[in-house]
Design a protein around this motif. Structure first.
Motif, PDB file in Angstrom:
ATOM      1  N   LYS A 180     -48.264  26.638  82.165  1.00 39.68           N
ATOM      2  CA  LYS A 180     -47.029  27.335  82.563  1.00 39.68           C
ATOM      3  C   LYS A 180     -47.292  28.832  82.741  1.00 39.68           C
ATOM      4  O   LYS A 180     -46.972  29.419  83.773  1.00 39.68           O
ATOM      5  CB  LYS A 180     -45.923  27.112  81.508  1.00 39.68           C
ATOM      6  CG  LYS A 180     -45.567  25.657  81.271  1.00 39.68           C
ATOM      7  CD  LYS A 180     -44.385  25.502  80.335  1.00 39.68           C
ATOM      8  CE  LYS A 180     -44.635  26.051  78.927  1.00 39.68           C
ATOM      9  NZ  LYS A 180     -45.764  25.397  78.208  1.00 39.68           N
ATOM     10  N   THR A 181     -47.879  29.416  81.704  1.00 33.38           N
ATOM     11  CA  THR A 181     -48.155  30.851  81.782  1.00 33.38           C
ATOM     12  C   THR A 181     -49.158  31.157  82.897  1.00 33.38           C
ATOM     13  O   THR A 181     -49.012  32.141  83.624  1.00 33.38           O
ATOM     14  CB  THR A 181     -48.688  31.367  80.426  1.00 33.38           C
ATOM     15  OG1 THR A 181     -47.703  31.093  79.423  1.00 33.38           O
ATOM     16  CG2 THR A 181     -48.965  32.855  80.460  1.00 33.38           C
ATOM     17  N   ASN A 182     -50.138  30.280  83.043  1.00 36.30           N
ATOM     18  CA  ASN A 182     -51.145  30.488  84.092  1.00 36.30           C
ATOM     19  C   ASN A 182     -50.511  30.565  85.474  1.00 36.30           C
ATOM     20  O   ASN A 182     -50.949  31.338  86.329  1.00 36.30           O
ATOM     21  CB  ASN A 182     -52.178  29.352  84.075  1.00 36.30           C
ATOM     22  CG  ASN A 182     -53.028  29.369  82.805  1.00 36.30           C
ATOM     23  OD1 ASN A 182     -53.023  30.345  82.069  1.00 36.30           O
ATOM     24  ND2 ASN A 182     -53.731  28.272  82.551  1.00 36.30           N
ATOM     25  N   LEU A 231     -40.113  34.725  84.009  1.00 34.10           N
ATOM     26  CA  LEU A 231     -39.755  34.719  82.589  1.00 34.10           C
ATOM     27  C   LEU A 231     -40.633  33.708  81.870  1.00 34.10           C
ATOM     28  O   LEU A 231     -40.550  32.515  82.145  1.00 34.10           O
ATOM     29  CB  LEU A 231     -38.305  34.279  82.410  1.00 34.10           C
ATOM     30  CG  LEU A 231     -37.196  35.208  82.837  1.00 34.10           C
ATOM     31  CD1 LEU A 231     -35.855  34.560  82.490  1.00 34.10           C
ATOM     32  CD2 LEU A 231     -37.328  36.546  82.124  1.00 34.10           C
ATOM     33  N   ASP A 232     -41.451  34.192  80.965  1.00 32.56           N
ATOM     34  CA  ASP A 232     -42.366  33.285  80.289  1.00 32.56           C
ATOM     35  C   ASP A 232     -41.910  33.012  78.867  1.00 32.56           C
ATOM     36  O   ASP A 232     -42.100  33.841  77.981  1.00 32.56           O
ATOM     37  CB  ASP A 232     -43.782  33.874  80.288  1.00 32.56           C
ATOM     38  CG  ASP A 232     -44.811  32.839  79.883  1.00 32.56           C
ATOM     39  OD1 ASP A 232     -44.529  31.634  80.023  1.00 32.56           O
ATOM     40  OD2 ASP A 232     -45.892  33.229  79.414  1.00 32.56           O
ATOM     41  N   ASP A 233     -41.297  31.863  78.660  1.00 32.54           N
ATOM     42  CA  ASP A 233     -40.988  31.424  77.299  1.00 32.54           C
ATOM     43  C   ASP A 233     -40.155  32.411  76.490  1.00 32.54           C
ATOM     44  O   ASP A 233     -40.315  32.496  75.282  1.00 32.54           O
ATOM     45  CB  ASP A 233     -42.323  31.267  76.535  1.00 32.54           C
ATOM     46  CG  ASP A 233     -42.538  29.817  76.136  1.00 32.54           C
ATOM     47  OD1 ASP A 233     -41.543  29.100  76.010  1.00 32.54           O
ATOM     48  OD2 ASP A 233     -43.716  29.437  75.969  1.00 32.54           O
ATOM     49  N   VAL A 234     -39.308  33.185  77.146  1.00 32.10           N
ATOM     50  CA  VAL A 234     -38.626  34.224  76.378  1.00 32.10           C
ATOM     51  C   VAL A 234     -37.305  33.749  75.768  1.00 32.10           C
ATOM     52  O   VAL A 234     -36.809  34.367  74.832  1.00 32.10           O
ATOM     53  CB  VAL A 234     -38.362  35.514  77.191  1.00 32.10           C
ATOM     54  CG1 VAL A 234     -39.654  36.244  77.452  1.00 32.10           C
ATOM     55  CG2 VAL A 234     -37.672  35.219  78.490  1.00 32.10           C
TER      56      VAL A 234
HETATM   57 MG   LIG Z   1     -47.413  29.954  77.837  1.00 34.35          MG
END
Ligand SMILES: [Mg+2]
Ligand SMILES: Nc1ncnc2c1ncn2[C@@H]1O[C@H](COP(=O)(O)OP(=O)(O)O)[C@@H](O)[C@H]1O
Length: 414
Positions: free
Chosen positions: A36-38, A354-357
């Motif tokens: 996901k982050t990638n 938005l990453d996992d915030v």
């Molecule tokens: Mg991540």
């Protein structure tokens, strides 16, 4: 602007990915360590030419492909972006070549299939990224905070970015010369002439950077205060964002000015407005004043490369006095202000990443963020749990699942 298509080759844990994207929110759902982050990193990297994680760029190439030790390995990001001027194709290549046991790494940028300088990618795709680690902007090092200003400003202002790159080169040259002069002592008279030539060029670039940063931080400070005061704390807390330019040495002779001195510089700089000559003169004085010290150290002790900025809540410095909750709120206010800043400056909403915030925010802050999403043309949002989002939002968002570097449309939850 919005992205219509993203394609990845040998990027992080993606061997190969072709993904169509549409305007509006896209929710990327998946367990930890799935990519996901990638995926957000790839988009951010194209927009800024930098990874949000400070590790070196060659780490972005897929390890497995790299391990095959072929003569050439190319990691590739290709993004189709719909802008006011039509559809554009942006491409970034990460190239590892092996020849005679030597491995080299380089990058290539292309716009509409034509090679351009990396810097020319800036502004083609504009993003605002929000990561849980962003709270480090409050508590972390000045270098992280400078990096934040630079990356944000570079996306909207090419002059700034070009000047910054010039400044960094001049700074390196000046520092090299300082070290050389230190070794040769006073015999190198000619060297001192060269030093003043470098210094004048450095002062010119520094002034431009000081002025851009002052204006940027002033606009951001207004936005931050508005979001924080009106929307986050219902008028209970004032949040001030201050730009702290490293205009000169501390008065007491110490190179590092104390907090009250930094504040004086901040006030002075804000009061100058667009008065370029005054800033130039003051910085020239500071550089001259510092030269004996700088010769001893072999580096330049004043200038924008030592700048900082900080938050104050109700008059107290947030990095030392704030609670974790206040620090998170400040960073949320910063990110929302950044969206507003990019939108007003460019007349277009940036793509929000938005990453996992969500998991980090309480209910009120979550709904504020969800409200903001409605006003943004496109957002890519990762989460391990879609239940963190209101149902109405889930219905309107496109949902995708991320599993081991593959992406699938999520079947309807009903
Ligand atoms: Mg991540
Ligand atoms: N260059 C790389 N090549 C292959 N896999 C990588 C590379 N860099 C990171 N990874 C892998 O990517 C995974 C993490 O992906 P990430 O996007 O951070 O996951 P998450 O879904 O939790 O956000 C980890 O399993 C990590 O080992």
């Amino acid at each position: 602007m919005h992205i219509t298509h993203l394609s990845l080759t040998n990027f992080r844990n993606y061997g190969r990915l072709e993904l169509n994207l549409s305007p509006g929110p896209t929710l990327l759902v998946g367990d930890n360590a799935q990519g996901k982050t990638n995926l957000l990193e790839a988009v951010y990297y194209m927009a800024t030419t930098r990874s949000p994680h400070v590790a070196s760029d060659d780490q972005l190439i897929n390890w497995e492909a790299d391990r095959l030790e072929q003569p050439v390995i190319v990691g590739r990001i290709v993004i189709q972006v719909q802008t006011g001027d039509g559809l554009k194709q942006l491409e970034m290549r990460l190239i590892r070549e092996r020849r005679n046991g030597q491995a080299t790494f380089r990058r290539e940028a292309l716009v509409n299939r034509r090679k351009v300088r990396l810097m020319d990618l800036l502004g083609e795709l504009r993003v605002v990224l929000f990561l849980p680690e962003d709270v480090g902007l409050v508590t972390g090092s000045p270098a992280e905070r400078r990096r934040y200003i630079d990356i944000t400003l570079c996306q909207v202002n090419r002059t700034y970015c070009r000047t910054l790159s010039t400044y960094n080169k001049l700074l390196e040259q000046r520092n090299a010369l300082l070290r050389q002069l230190a070794e040769q002592g006073t015999s190198a008279e000619n060297g001192h002439d060269v030093l003043s030539v470098y210094s004048e060029q450095l002062i010119d670039a520094a002034t431009t950077i000081f002025m851009h940063r002052t204006r940027f931080m002033r606009d951001m400070a207004r936005g931050v205060q508005r979001v924080h005061y009106e929307k986050l704390t219902g008028g209970r807390e004032t949040l001030r964002l201050r730009y702290l330019p490293r205009l000169q040495h501390g008065q007491s002779g110490s190179t590092r000015p104390d907090d009250s001195e930094m504040m004086q510089f901040a006030n002075w700089m804000e009061a100058q407005g667009n008065d370029r000559n005054t800033i130039t003169d003051r910085f020239r004085q500071a550089l001259t004043h510092a030269v004996a010290h700088d010769l001893l150290r072999g580096s330049t002790s004043v200038g924008p490369h030592r700048d900082d900025w900080q938050f104050w809540v109700n008059g107290r410095n947030l990095s030392s006095y704030g609670s974790r909750g206040q620090q998170r709120s400040a960073v949320l206010a910063l990110k929302l202000a950044e969206i507003d800043y990019v939108t007003t400056t460019t007349n277009d909403t940036p793509i929000l990443l938005l990453d996992d915030v969500m998991a980090e925010l309480d209910g009120d802050r979550r709904s504020l963020l969800v409200d903001y999403l409605a006003s943004i043309r496109q957002s890519l949002i990762t989460t391990t749990d879609h239940a963190l989002f209101p149902e109405s939002f889930q219905r309107q968002a496109k949902q995708l699942t991320v599993r081991s570097g593959r992406i699938e449309e999520l079947s309807d939850p009903e």
